[in-house]
Design an enzyme around this catalytic site. Structure first.
Site: not given
Length: 226
Positions: A8, A10, A53, A151, A156
């Protein structure tokens, strides 16, 4: 036994083509579709700002990433860890797009899309018309989500590994056959449960043994009787 890598990322945003960068990579080694305990995890300096954000999603700010290595500095270590094995991710095209953009920027070969295994597509095929986000799948399979407040890529990955086990057919690890001292045959089932790996030994009774002998008699040159 089959090796694959579940991973994963980010990022600073949604589109590497407009300048968004990877800030975190986590990867777990799977052997026979189950975590081996080996993992790769790194935070990365994206060499740019981290929009507010994006920080609300993964919890990292620009200050958190100052002094971390740049992608080019960890690329060789990451590529060594993943080897040539299949790469599993949820909405995998997103992660492949970002990693390939980073690899291209570093002057390295991109990851082949032939290696991609997308758990989102697997879930959509199994549960058509239903929510198939990682959160939704964890709830469907009764996987604990209490630690997932942002997250985080490593968390994750660990959650997705449990989801992948379920999508691959459940938590049965495998079946082994053995003969213990005294000639008593046993079947050994290994299961992965929330509390950890559990081994259950099953000894067949006379009826099962008789049925097995009858079955073997019907086989042509069974190897284990050679």
């Amino acid at each position: 036994m089959k090796r694959s890598i579940l991973f994963d990322t980010e990022t600073t945003g949604l589109d590497p083509q407009t300048g968004d960068r990877v800030i975190e990579i986590a990867a777990l080694e799977l052997i026979g579709d189950l975590p081996s305990g080996r993992n790769f995890h790194v935070l990365i300096d994206p060499e740019r700002d981290v929009p507010e954000e994006a920080s609300r999603v993964h919890g990292f700010t620009r200050a958190d990433l100052e002094g971390k290595p740049k992608f080019a500095e960890i690329a060789a270590q990451f590529l060594e860890f993943i080897g040539d094995d299949a790469l599993i991710a949820h909405n995998a095209a997103f992660d492949f797009g970002f990693l390939n953009a980073e690899l291209k920027r570093a002057g390295l070969p991109e990851l082949s899309m032939d290696r991609m295994v997308d758990t989102l597509q697997i879930a959509r095929a199994r549960f058509p018309g239903m929510p198939n986000s990682l959160d939704a799948l964890c709830r469907r399979f009764s996987i604990d989500l209490s630690a997932r407040t942002t997250h985080n890529a490593l968390l994750d990955c660990k959650l997705l590994a449990e989801v992948y086990i379920e999508l691959s057919g459940g938590r049965q690890r495998g079946l082994g056959l053995s003969v213990e001292e005294g000639g008593t045959p046993t079947a050994t089932y290994g299961y992965v449960r929330p509390a950890g790996h559990v081994t259950v030994r099953v000894t067949p009774g006379p009826a099962e043994l008789a049925a097995h002998e009858k079955f073997v008699e019907g086989l042509t040159e069974p190897l284990w009787l050679a």
